[in-house]
Design an enzyme around this catalytic site. Sequence first.
Site, PDB file in Angstrom:
ATOM      1  N   ASN A 204      20.888  -6.609  12.887  1.00  0.00           N
ATOM      2  CA  ASN A 204      20.947  -5.517  13.873  1.00  0.00           C
ATOM      3  C   ASN A 204      20.558  -6.027  15.255  1.00  0.00           C
ATOM      4  O   ASN A 204      20.278  -7.207  15.434  1.00  0.00           O
ATOM      5  CB  ASN A 204      20.047  -4.363  13.423  1.00  0.00           C
ATOM      6  CG  ASN A 204      18.614  -4.817  13.243  1.00  0.00           C
ATOM      7  OD1 ASN A 204      17.969  -5.267  14.177  1.00  0.00           O
ATOM      8  ND2 ASN A 204      18.123  -4.733  12.001  1.00  0.00           N
ATOM      9  N   PRO A 299      13.167  -3.323   0.016  1.00  0.00           N
ATOM     10  CA  PRO A 299      11.874  -2.630  -0.119  1.00  0.00           C
ATOM     11  C   PRO A 299      11.396  -2.175   1.255  1.00  0.00           C
ATOM     12  O   PRO A 299      11.674  -2.840   2.255  1.00  0.00           O
ATOM     13  CB  PRO A 299      10.951  -3.709  -0.685  1.00  0.00           C
ATOM     14  CG  PRO A 299      11.594  -5.000  -0.331  1.00  0.00           C
ATOM     15  CD  PRO A 299      13.065  -4.751  -0.287  1.00  0.00           C
ATOM     16  N   ASP A 300      10.694  -1.054   1.309  1.00  0.00           N
ATOM     17  CA  ASP A 300      10.112  -0.610   2.577  1.00  0.00           C
ATOM     18  C   ASP A 300       8.745  -1.288   2.710  1.00  0.00           C
ATOM     19  O   ASP A 300       7.802  -0.953   1.992  1.00  0.00           O
ATOM     20  CB  ASP A 300       9.993   0.918   2.598  1.00  0.00           C
ATOM     21  CG  ASP A 300       9.688   1.409   3.997  1.00  0.00           C
ATOM     22  OD1 ASP A 300       8.677   0.949   4.574  1.00  0.00           O
ATOM     23  OD2 ASP A 300      10.467   2.226   4.525  1.00  0.00           O
ATOM     24  N   LYS A 331       8.676  10.581   8.828  1.00  0.00           N
ATOM     25  CA  LYS A 331       8.333   9.210   8.403  1.00  0.00           C
ATOM     26  C   LYS A 331       6.829   9.012   8.301  1.00  0.00           C
ATOM     27  O   LYS A 331       6.334   8.346   7.397  1.00  0.00           O
ATOM     28  CB  LYS A 331       8.897   8.198   9.409  1.00  0.00           C
ATOM     29  CG  LYS A 331      10.258   7.709   9.006  1.00  0.00           C
ATOM     30  CD  LYS A 331      10.903   6.867  10.039  1.00  0.00           C
ATOM     31  CE  LYS A 331      12.395   7.094   9.942  1.00  0.00           C
ATOM     32  NZ  LYS A 331      13.141   6.505  11.011  1.00  0.00           N
ATOM     33  N   LYS A 335       5.722   8.020   4.611  1.00  0.00           N
ATOM     34  CA  LYS A 335       5.227   6.655   4.430  1.00  0.00           C
ATOM     35  C   LYS A 335       3.704   6.597   4.466  1.00  0.00           C
ATOM     36  O   LYS A 335       3.124   5.519   4.369  1.00  0.00           O
ATOM     37  CB  LYS A 335       5.815   5.731   5.496  1.00  0.00           C
ATOM     38  CG  LYS A 335       7.350   5.686   5.494  1.00  0.00           C
ATOM     39  CD  LYS A 335       7.903   4.519   6.281  1.00  0.00           C
ATOM     40  CE  LYS A 335       9.424   4.615   6.384  1.00  0.00           C
ATOM     41  NZ  LYS A 335      10.061   3.380   6.780  1.00  0.00           N
TER      42      LYS A 335
HETATM   43  O1  C5P Z   1      12.729   4.228   7.711  1.00  0.00           O
HETATM   44  P1  C5P Z   1      12.856   3.479   8.974  1.00  0.00           P
HETATM   45  O2  C5P Z   1      13.519   2.162   8.831  1.00  0.00           O
HETATM   46  O3  C5P Z   1      13.392   4.236  10.147  1.00  0.00           O
HETATM   47  O4  C5P Z   1      11.294   3.217   9.353  1.00  0.00           O
HETATM   48  C1  C5P Z   1      10.933   2.484  10.430  1.00  0.00           C
HETATM   49  C2  C5P Z   1       9.564   1.915  10.234  1.00  0.00           C
HETATM   50  O5  C5P Z   1       9.380   1.360   8.924  1.00  0.00           O
HETATM   51  C3  C5P Z   1       9.352   0.749  11.172  1.00  0.00           C
HETATM   52  O6  C5P Z   1       7.983   0.712  11.478  1.00  0.00           O
HETATM   53  C4  C5P Z   1       9.794  -0.436  10.339  1.00  0.00           C
HETATM   54  O7  C5P Z   1       9.222  -1.648  10.784  1.00  0.00           O
HETATM   55  C5  C5P Z   1       9.315  -0.061   8.949  1.00  0.00           C
HETATM   56  N1  C5P Z   1      10.161  -0.556   7.866  1.00  0.00           N
HETATM   57  C6  C5P Z   1       9.696  -1.504   6.992  1.00  0.00           C
HETATM   58  N2  C5P Z   1      10.484  -1.941   5.955  1.00  0.00           N
HETATM   59  C7  C5P Z   1      11.717  -1.445   5.802  1.00  0.00           C
HETATM   60  C8  C5P Z   1      12.222  -0.491   6.680  1.00  0.00           C
HETATM   61  C9  C5P Z   1      11.434  -0.080   7.710  1.00  0.00           C
HETATM   62  O8  C5P Z   1       8.560  -1.965   7.163  1.00  0.00           O
HETATM   63  N3  C5P Z   1      12.454  -1.878   4.791  1.00  0.00           N
END
Ligand code: C5P
Length: 392
Positions: A204, A299-300, A331, A335
């Site tokens: 991106n 994974p998040d 979020k 989260k």
């Molecule tokens: O869900 P989204 O991607 O919009 O969330 C953004 C936040 O979550 C940011 O702080 C990003 O660094 C973190 N994030 C993460 N791992 C992912 C996706 C997002 O740590 N796989």
Amino acid sequence: MSNILLAVSGGIAAYKSVELCRRLQDQGHEVRVVMTASAMEFVTPLTFQAISGHPVHTELFDLAAEAAMGHIELARWADTVLIAPATANTLAKLVAGFSDDLLTTVVTATAAPVVVAPAMNQQMYQASTTQENLATLKQRGVRVIGPAAGAQACGEVGMGRMVEPELIVDQLFYPHSELLAGQHWVITAGPTREQIDPVRFLSNNSSGKMGYAIAKAAHRLGAKVTLVSGPVSLLPEAGVTCVKVKSALQMQQAVMEHIPAADVFVACAAVADYRPVDFVTQKIKKNDEHLQIQLVKNPDILQGVAALPSPPFCVGFAAETERLEHYAKDKLQRKNLDLICANNVSCNTIGFDSDENAVTVFSRDGESVTLPQSCKSKIADQLVRLINKTMS
Ligand code: C5P
């Protein structure tokens, strides 16, 4: 702007000090150069004379030089003495108070702040004598910039490279603060790269600028900082530990390694939401009219950290193109974060890949603070102070 005495001692990094001299001048500073005898084995005084526009000072007992500007006048002239590179030998001499050449004599005779940029073989840097000497110098108020880690001229790899000139210039005049002393911040930055085949990837537009600015701001306020960075073309601040990764899985692994010791986690990276299920080992040929690449969710990382039994203070970013507040708050809750910074990436003067940003920060208790549009380093400084205030 100010008078900088650039003192060059004898290491291979002396060649970088020519560039350093130029960059200091570009910032409007007046630069005079002092060289030790061993520095002249690496770079000639003529080079520095041509760049600085002034004769270079090399001898303690030189009648002509003393008549023009003697060692005491040089020491008085300087607003800052910058020793770059500072060798292990020069550091040891400074600690012991030697004045057996022009460089050490000027440093002993000056009332100006002294800044050193060490450069040496990694084993020499690790030697207990060098470490003790640096600690002593710091205690006496000498600022130490670097060294940096990486490949060395001697063929070894490790800590001991002189910090890059642009980063030395950048650090030279910032006011030092101990606001975050004792805190360890882990910060993610940049995009991730999800490899499809050996030559193609999904990624991106994230430039990493915001994350790097936060790492710099936290470091300048006294924190220990680990920056886990995706592929970007930025140099981290000297003193920030930078772990380079490519994919989301690598970023997750690096973050999890450092999180147990962290007080704060700032997830600024634009982690790719999906990665290809399979990595194709040979370059995909364009034989088919349609090509399907199956993706699987990454994974998040942030959510994973916030779900740990004793998580650090967790800060996330929400880059949105619409309904900013709604998605950001969602979020924050989903989260389980302490703070979330919402920014509007539909506007091309702020956010992704630009030098400016504007964010609204929401906290768990429903409070919000807006940091109006400004350069990313100012936003970063305000944000780091806000995080620290919210934590305490
Ligand atoms: O869900 P989204 O991607 O919009 O969330 C953004 C936040 O979550 C940011 O702080 C990003 O660094 C973190 N994030 C993460 N791992 C992912 C996706 C997002 O740590 N796989």
